[in-house]
Design an enzyme around this catalytic site. Sequence first.
Site, mmCIF file in Angstrom:
data_model
loop_
_atom_site.group_PDB
_atom_site.id
_atom_site.type_symbol
_atom_site.label_atom_id
_atom_site.label_comp_id
_atom_site.label_asym_id
_atom_site.label_seq_id
_atom_site.Cartn_x
_atom_site.Cartn_y
_atom_site.Cartn_z
ATOM 1 N N LYS A 26 0.832 -1.193 0.000
ATOM 2 C CA LYS A 26 0.000 0.000 0.000
ATOM 3 C C LYS A 26 0.871 1.249 0.000
ATOM 4 O O LYS A 26 0.645 2.181 -0.774
ATOM 5 C CB LYS A 26 -0.897 -0.024 1.243
ATOM 6 C CG LYS A 26 -2.096 0.882 1.149
ATOM 7 C CD LYS A 26 -2.993 0.727 2.375
ATOM 8 C CE LYS A 26 -3.788 -0.561 2.349
ATOM 9 N NZ LYS A 26 -4.397 -0.885 3.641
ATOM 10 N N ARG A 96 -3.088 3.014 8.556
ATOM 11 C CA ARG A 96 -3.421 1.882 7.686
ATOM 12 C C ARG A 96 -2.266 0.895 7.633
ATOM 13 O O ARG A 96 -1.126 1.282 7.453
ATOM 14 C CB ARG A 96 -3.688 2.386 6.254
ATOM 15 C CG ARG A 96 -4.461 3.672 6.202
ATOM 16 C CD ARG A 96 -4.497 4.262 4.802
ATOM 17 N NE ARG A 96 -5.213 3.415 3.862
ATOM 18 C CZ ARG A 96 -5.269 3.652 2.557
ATOM 19 N NH1 ARG A 96 -4.621 4.697 2.029
ATOM 20 N NH2 ARG A 96 -5.943 2.846 1.768
ATOM 21 N N GLY A 105 -8.220 -7.448 4.388
ATOM 22 C CA GLY A 105 -9.002 -7.691 5.593
ATOM 23 C C GLY A 105 -8.218 -8.258 6.753
ATOM 24 O O GLY A 105 -8.780 -8.499 7.808
ATOM 25 N N MET A 107 -5.625 -6.883 8.396
ATOM 26 C CA MET A 107 -5.326 -5.927 9.453
ATOM 27 C C MET A 107 -6.175 -4.679 9.241
ATOM 28 O O MET A 107 -6.389 -4.249 8.118
ATOM 29 C CB MET A 107 -3.851 -5.610 9.427
ATOM 30 C CG MET A 107 -3.073 -6.721 10.082
ATOM 31 S SD MET A 107 -1.333 -6.610 9.826
ATOM 32 C CE MET A 107 -1.221 -7.096 8.128
ATOM 33 N N ARG A 352 -3.648 -1.193 -6.498
ATOM 34 C CA ARG A 352 -2.831 -2.414 -6.463
ATOM 35 C C ARG A 352 -3.282 -3.295 -7.610
ATOM 36 O O ARG A 352 -4.387 -3.107 -8.139
ATOM 37 C CB ARG A 352 -2.995 -3.140 -5.137
ATOM 38 C CG ARG A 352 -4.411 -3.627 -4.910
ATOM 39 C CD ARG A 352 -4.571 -4.329 -3.577
ATOM 40 N NE ARG A 352 -5.988 -4.539 -3.308
ATOM 41 C CZ ARG A 352 -6.518 -4.651 -2.098
ATOM 42 N NH1 ARG A 352 -5.757 -4.583 -1.043
ATOM 43 N NH2 ARG A 352 -7.799 -4.842 -1.938
ATOM 44 N N HIS A 468 -16.521 -8.820 1.225
ATOM 45 C CA HIS A 468 -15.446 -9.717 1.663
ATOM 46 C C HIS A 468 -15.580 -11.080 1.008
ATOM 47 O O HIS A 468 -14.627 -11.623 0.448
ATOM 48 C CB HIS A 468 -15.490 -9.856 3.193
ATOM 49 C CG HIS A 468 -14.450 -10.782 3.744
ATOM 50 N ND1 HIS A 468 -14.701 -12.118 3.968
ATOM 51 C CD2 HIS A 468 -13.154 -10.581 4.055
ATOM 52 C CE1 HIS A 468 -13.605 -12.684 4.436
ATOM 53 N NE2 HIS A 468 -12.647 -11.777 4.500
ATOM 54 N N ARG A 574 0.464 -47.034 -13.388
ATOM 55 C CA ARG A 574 0.573 -47.988 -12.273
ATOM 56 C C ARG A 574 -0.179 -49.257 -12.650
ATOM 57 O O ARG A 574 -1.391 -49.231 -12.833
ATOM 58 C CB ARG A 574 -0.064 -47.403 -11.019
ATOM 59 C CG ARG A 574 0.531 -46.103 -10.545
ATOM 60 C CD ARG A 574 -0.316 -45.629 -9.351
ATOM 61 N NE ARG A 574 0.280 -44.519 -8.651
ATOM 62 C CZ ARG A 574 0.031 -43.246 -8.942
ATOM 63 N NH1 ARG A 574 -0.784 -42.932 -9.950
ATOM 64 N NH2 ARG A 574 0.592 -42.293 -8.242
ATOM 65 N N SER A 777 13.177 -42.151 -12.804
ATOM 66 C CA SER A 777 12.009 -41.329 -12.525
ATOM 67 C C SER A 777 11.938 -41.197 -11.013
ATOM 68 O O SER A 777 11.914 -42.196 -10.300
ATOM 69 C CB SER A 777 10.762 -42.006 -13.079
ATOM 70 O OG SER A 777 9.628 -41.257 -12.702
ATOM 71 N N CYS A 844 7.720 -38.362 -10.979
ATOM 72 C CA CYS A 844 6.359 -38.864 -11.131
ATOM 73 C C CYS A 844 5.589 -38.859 -9.826
ATOM 74 O O CYS A 844 4.495 -39.384 -9.725
ATOM 75 C CB CYS A 844 6.357 -40.259 -11.748
ATOM 76 S SG CYS A 844 7.157 -41.480 -10.709
ATOM 77 N N TYR A 864 11.573 -34.042 -17.648
ATOM 78 C CA TYR A 864 10.118 -33.893 -17.650
ATOM 79 C C TYR A 864 9.556 -33.984 -16.242
ATOM 80 O O TYR A 864 10.226 -34.476 -15.338
ATOM 81 C CB TYR A 864 9.452 -34.946 -18.548
ATOM 82 C CG TYR A 864 9.538 -36.358 -18.022
ATOM 83 C CD1 TYR A 864 8.594 -36.846 -17.120
ATOM 84 C CD2 TYR A 864 10.573 -37.208 -18.428
ATOM 85 C CE1 TYR A 864 8.686 -38.135 -16.631
ATOM 86 C CE2 TYR A 864 10.666 -38.494 -17.937
ATOM 87 C CZ TYR A 864 9.728 -38.953 -17.038
ATOM 88 O OH TYR A 864 9.808 -40.225 -16.533
HETATM 89 P P1 ADP Z 1 -7.838 -2.269 3.577
HETATM 90 O O1 ADP Z 1 -6.447 -2.741 3.467
HETATM 91 O O2 ADP Z 1 -8.678 -3.077 4.480
HETATM 92 O O3 ADP Z 1 -8.450 -1.963 2.262
HETATM 93 P P2 ADP Z 1 -7.322 0.554 3.846
HETATM 94 O O4 ADP Z 1 -6.135 1.015 4.595
HETATM 95 O O5 ADP Z 1 -7.236 0.598 2.383
HETATM 96 O O6 ADP Z 1 -7.729 -0.869 4.380
HETATM 97 O O7 ADP Z 1 -8.519 1.438 4.333
HETATM 98 C C1 ADP Z 1 -9.834 1.119 4.038
HETATM 99 C C2 ADP Z 1 -10.558 2.308 3.542
HETATM 100 O O8 ADP Z 1 -10.473 3.378 4.452
HETATM 101 C C3 ADP Z 1 -10.033 2.895 2.258
HETATM 102 O O9 ADP Z 1 -10.501 2.264 1.157
HETATM 103 C C4 ADP Z 1 -10.584 4.294 2.318
HETATM 104 O O10 ADP Z 1 -11.880 4.301 1.823
HETATM 105 C C5 ADP Z 1 -10.549 4.589 3.764
HETATM 106 N N1 ADP Z 1 -9.375 5.421 4.045
HETATM 107 C C6 ADP Z 1 -8.140 5.045 4.377
HETATM 108 N N2 ADP Z 1 -7.330 6.099 4.529
HETATM 109 C C7 ADP Z 1 -8.088 7.188 4.301
HETATM 110 C C8 ADP Z 1 -7.834 8.586 4.289
HETATM 111 N N3 ADP Z 1 -6.630 9.081 4.557
HETATM 112 N N4 ADP Z 1 -8.850 9.395 3.999
HETATM 113 C C9 ADP Z 1 -10.067 8.907 3.733
HETATM 114 N N5 ADP Z 1 -10.382 7.618 3.714
HETATM 115 C C10 ADP Z 1 -9.394 6.746 4.000
HETATM 116 MG MG MG Z 2 -7.822 -0.776 0.964
HETATM 117 MG MG MG Z 3 -9.926 -3.578 5.933
#
Ligand code: ADP
Ligand code: MG
Ligand code: MG
Length: 888
Positions: A26, A96, A105, A107, A352, A468, A574, A777, A844, A864
Amino acid sequence: MAKWVYAFGGGSAEGEKGDKNLLGGKGANLAEMARLGLPVPPGFTLTTEVCTAFYRNNREYPAELESQVEAALADLEKKVGKRFGDPENPLLVSVRSGARASMPGMMDTVLNLGLNDETAEGLAELSGDRRFALDSYRRFITMYSDVVLGVSHSTFEEILERFKEDRDYTLDTEIAAAEWEEIIAEYKAAVRKALGEPFPTDPRDQLWGAIGAVFSSWMNDRAITYRRMYDIPESWGTAVNVQAMVFGNMGETSATGVAFTRDPSTGEKGYYGEFLINAQGEDVVAGIRTPQCLTKVMREKMGDPQPSMEEAMPQVYAQLIDVFDRLERHYRDMQDIEFTVERGTLWMLQTRAGKRTARAALKIAVDMVADGLIGEEEAVLRVEPSALDQLLHPTIDESYERDVIAKGLPASPGAAAGKVVFDADEAEHMAKLGEKVILVRVETSPEDIHGMHAAQAIVTARGGMTSHAAVVARGMGRPCVSGAGEIKIDVAARTFTARGRKVHEGDMITVDGATGEVLAGEAKMIKPELTGDFASLMVWADRARRMKVRTNAETPLDVQTAKEFGAEGIGLCRTEHMFFDADRIAAVREMILAEDQSGRIKALSKILPMQRDDFAEIFRIMEDRPCTIRLLDPPLHEFLPHTDEDVKAVAEATGLPAAGLMERAKSLAETNPMLGHRGCRLGITYPEIYEMQARAIFEAQAIVEKETGFKPVAEVMIPLVAVAKELEILKVRIEAIARKVEKETGTAPVYLIGTMIELPRAALRAADIAAHAEFFSFGTNDLTQTTFGLSRDDAGKFLGDYLEAQIFEKDPFVSLDQEGVGDLIKIAVERGRGARENLKLGICGEHGGDPASIRFCEEAGLDYVSCSPYRVPIARLAAAQAALKKSA
Ligand code: ADP
Ligand code: MG
Ligand code: MG
């Protein structure tokens, strides 16, 4: 002095371009977007090295960290013209997490950090929107308490729900500013009650609390499970990003959304995404409100009554898709993007490489080659070999009469049938018992991942295409139907109802992730088509690879399937499987229980024509592709009659007394059959067995050659050789049979004689063995068992403990133990080729279909790999990637 903190924003960023190892995924991408001049709220990244140092030093930060964070914060304040904790003009930040590999999801993020009663007032003044300020404040208390203080989300949800119920509100947006104040007071009281101390008001305490929570979450159970599942080393650590907040919850001209630059299910070109007006952060994925479509096309397709972003905010939308295009061109890959609109201004919060289905991965890779964005080799490297599995999976037969019980969103394609279960643990439990299950949930969360993994498919009652459940299912290649609102789950009764019908736990249903339908019963499935994009990619893969790909197969159906999947030969046929056939087992038992050689020969003469037919059938299908046929391998023990009935059947067939047969069976029983009378040891004691099999092979070759004109190629493989002499003796006998058959039929069989290397001694003595063997083999299933002294059939009972304790990184029966077993292979390759330069080498074992093990085989210089039919395309792609990575 070590640098622990890197700043980004305002058109530039510190650090090296794309340094994900240091900045996390990120952080590196935020820095990259800043450098590209895209609108990114400024911020700074605490590197993954901080995380590593933190864990190395007994959970203590490096000494210089605090001062570096202070400096970065001061710099950030300057950039945005606000001050952290300043009641007049407060800077708020998000904290973040961001690991090297994306761990969705795993962290949690804390938003709106820096708020307390005073700064909230300031924010209200400054924005002229009191409701907004309080909305942000209550979100902050909820998130911070949940993520950092360990006071569950539900505590706050209950308070809010009760409040809304009392006043007959349905939406959060109906709550007035003064009412939010009441709610916030209740929130704070709840925290104090739960913790015995007040919610922290000092923004700096809040900041360090959140930073600490992110670093600590690297070691939480969810993160550990995820890392194990996706082979992410613990040593990588996570980064922490501290970023100035922008607000999507500032009224009707503000919004937040997520998008993909192409359809992540199909790979079709076209923007794809969802957004919510007047909302923040994860509202879109949380499924609290139903998000609106990004594009008009998508809205029309879904029949959504709400306007799309394209229609509701045309100017920002135009800016946004311009950013999409720039990002795609820059990264030369499909992007998964998070954005926020604050009062009409666009901000980019994340980009990403987007997770995608195998079908989408293929289409995108092939399309990008056509558009000149990437080359063929790059395309080959872009598709995860094991993800091809999804494409090789069945879909529902068109002619099947569908009994639809519910419909939701087509969140992840493919079809699967299974028994309904309602929780993740049960799904895992049933799957372990060999049951196929479908996980049905209101919605899923990271706690459900193990159950999603164990399930054939996932159905959720709530959530959109980016929920999710949808994201994780696509990543795992599980079919998924999300947002099937018709489904009402009664968790206590373990049932769900939809369209007036009740479905119980354990009932069979079928999920069609391509249409979003949930069907009653088990639908008829069909095999997938392997043309189009798939074929194109395979052509490129075949061009790039050096190793051949063969298959492990013996039934005509499997051999045919493997050939269609591109198998270039058989690496392991076999023969014992053929002996187990119901109509043959009696003759086999007769042979085993025979008192003497003449008795055995009599029984074998019954088996010979059947074996000959088996081999002929295989040669017909494989034409002139080489077929490695392994002579009888398993312990005789396995063929012994078990019941009185079995004995009676043999007695009847042979006219021998049952009592005598029983005696003989007892005398043949072994204590440790896997290390007993098996493999070539049978050939040494009972030469007539291998002679019969050799004859069946050579005669079948003659028959098929006469019939088809193809010259079948047999590779006669002697199993379980430990000592060169064993092979030497057996080879002489087999060659004698070949000469006899040639004389009798007038056709000279094309054949090699070689051995399986599946005992450590054989690997070590490869030079002596190669003097007699034309090929090796590597039978890595047994080689793994014998190297570790570990029985595959029994390991399951404690393997979990070994993985848990990190004694084994992976199950050595799934992914080759490259250090130990791999060393033996390398030794055998070197010594074997030293003695015989043109020694043919293959693998194998099960590992022949595992991409990591295939990579090893490429490095070790094997000729192979051989794997089960459905894994052949995976192995072709993996072998290509291995070759490309080696030459790179
Ligand atoms: P995840 O890895 O779970 O996607 P993120 O760190 O991307 O978590 O944060 C989730 C959401 O929080 C982002 O998609 C965004 O919508 C919101 N967010 C994160 N940082 C900011 C920020 N600086 N300003 C506004 N919204 C934010
Ligand atoms: Mg995100
Ligand atoms: Mg999240």
